[in-house]
Scaffold this motif. Structure first.
Motif, PDB file in Angstrom:
ATOM      1  N   MET A  47      18.051 -53.921 -20.456  1.00 37.90           N
ATOM      2  CA  MET A  47      19.225 -53.053 -20.362  1.00 37.90           C
ATOM      3  C   MET A  47      20.243 -53.622 -19.376  1.00 37.90           C
ATOM      4  N   LEU A  48      19.774 -54.186 -18.288  1.00 37.06           N
ATOM      5  CA  LEU A  48      20.667 -54.777 -17.290  1.00 37.06           C
ATOM      6  C   LEU A  48      21.425 -55.956 -17.883  1.00 37.06           C
ATOM      7  N   GLY A  55      29.048 -54.076 -20.431  1.00 40.17           N
ATOM      8  CA  GLY A  55      29.421 -52.900 -19.654  1.00 40.17           C
ATOM      9  C   GLY A  55      28.593 -51.682 -20.063  1.00 40.17           C
ATOM     10  N   PHE A  56      29.056 -50.506 -19.678  1.00 43.70           N
ATOM     11  CA  PHE A  56      28.315 -49.262 -19.900  1.00 43.70           C
ATOM     12  C   PHE A  56      28.459 -48.719 -21.320  1.00 43.70           C
ATOM     13  N   ALA A  57      29.483 -49.165 -22.042  1.00 41.80           N
ATOM     14  CA  ALA A  57      29.806 -48.613 -23.370  1.00 41.80           C
ATOM     15  C   ALA A  57      28.604 -48.521 -24.319  1.00 41.80           C
ATOM     16  N   PRO A  58      27.728 -49.530 -24.424  1.00 43.61           N
ATOM     17  CA  PRO A  58      26.600 -49.409 -25.358  1.00 43.61           C
ATOM     18  C   PRO A  58      25.617 -48.283 -25.015  1.00 43.61           C
ATOM     19  N   PHE A  59      25.660 -47.798 -23.790  1.00 43.74           N
ATOM     20  CA  PHE A  59      24.701 -46.792 -23.331  1.00 43.74           C
ATOM     21  C   PHE A  59      25.288 -45.391 -23.220  1.00 43.74           C
ATOM     22  N   GLU A  60      26.605 -45.274 -23.210  1.00 45.06           N
ATOM     23  CA  GLU A  60      27.251 -44.011 -22.844  1.00 45.06           C
ATOM     24  C   GLU A  60      26.856 -42.841 -23.743  1.00 45.06           C
ATOM     25  N   GLU A  61      26.881 -43.007 -25.044  1.00 47.72           N
ATOM     26  CA  GLU A  61      26.575 -41.893 -25.948  1.00 47.72           C
ATOM     27  C   GLU A  61      25.153 -41.376 -25.730  1.00 47.72           C
TER      28      GLU A  61
END
Length: 129
Positions: A47-48, A55-61
């Motif tokens: 994940m890191l 960036g954070f976009a792939p994880f935000e939802e």
């Protein structure tokens, strides 16, 4: 910032051991702090790498779907320390990573951890003193 796990304490919240036991229906898997930390590190490494690249976009939802604070109603002390707290609803996170909340009139607040503390048990977000 940081991360924390409640590995083995059933109170006052839920712990990983209890979740594992309820999902495995008594399969007898023992949860230890060491095994939990190793599993976390193995998963977190990938994940890191994704976060560093995209960036954070792939994880935000997914993050917001699983996040425990969405739609949580709390009181926030947003004015000076002597003013009464305001009822707000946590709506998510801002683009800069802070809590995004709204009061009943729709007024938006960005709540910063350096100036506020969240007491989940009391439902109160208050200014640190």
């Amino acid at each position: 910032g940081g991360v924390g796990f409640n590995a083995c304490n059933s109170a006052p919240t839920t712990c990983v051991r209890d979740l594992m036991e309820s999902h495995r229906a008594g399969a007898g898997a023992k949860v230890t702090r060491e095994a939990l930390l190793a599993a976390f590190c193995n998963h977190f490494e990938g994940m890191l790498e994704t976060m560093e690249e995209h960036g954070f976009a792939p994880f935000e939802e997914t993050y917001l779907q699983l996040w425990m604070h969405s739609r949580q109603e709390v009181q926030a002390q947003v004015e000076d320390k002597g003013s009464p707290p305001v009822d707000v609803t946590i709506r998510g996170i801002t683009s800069s990573g802070f809590l995004r909340a709204e009061d009943n009139s729709g007024r938006a607040f960005e709540l910063h951890p350096d100036g506020n503390s969240l007491d989940m048990m009391q439902g109160l977000l208050y200014t640190k003193r």
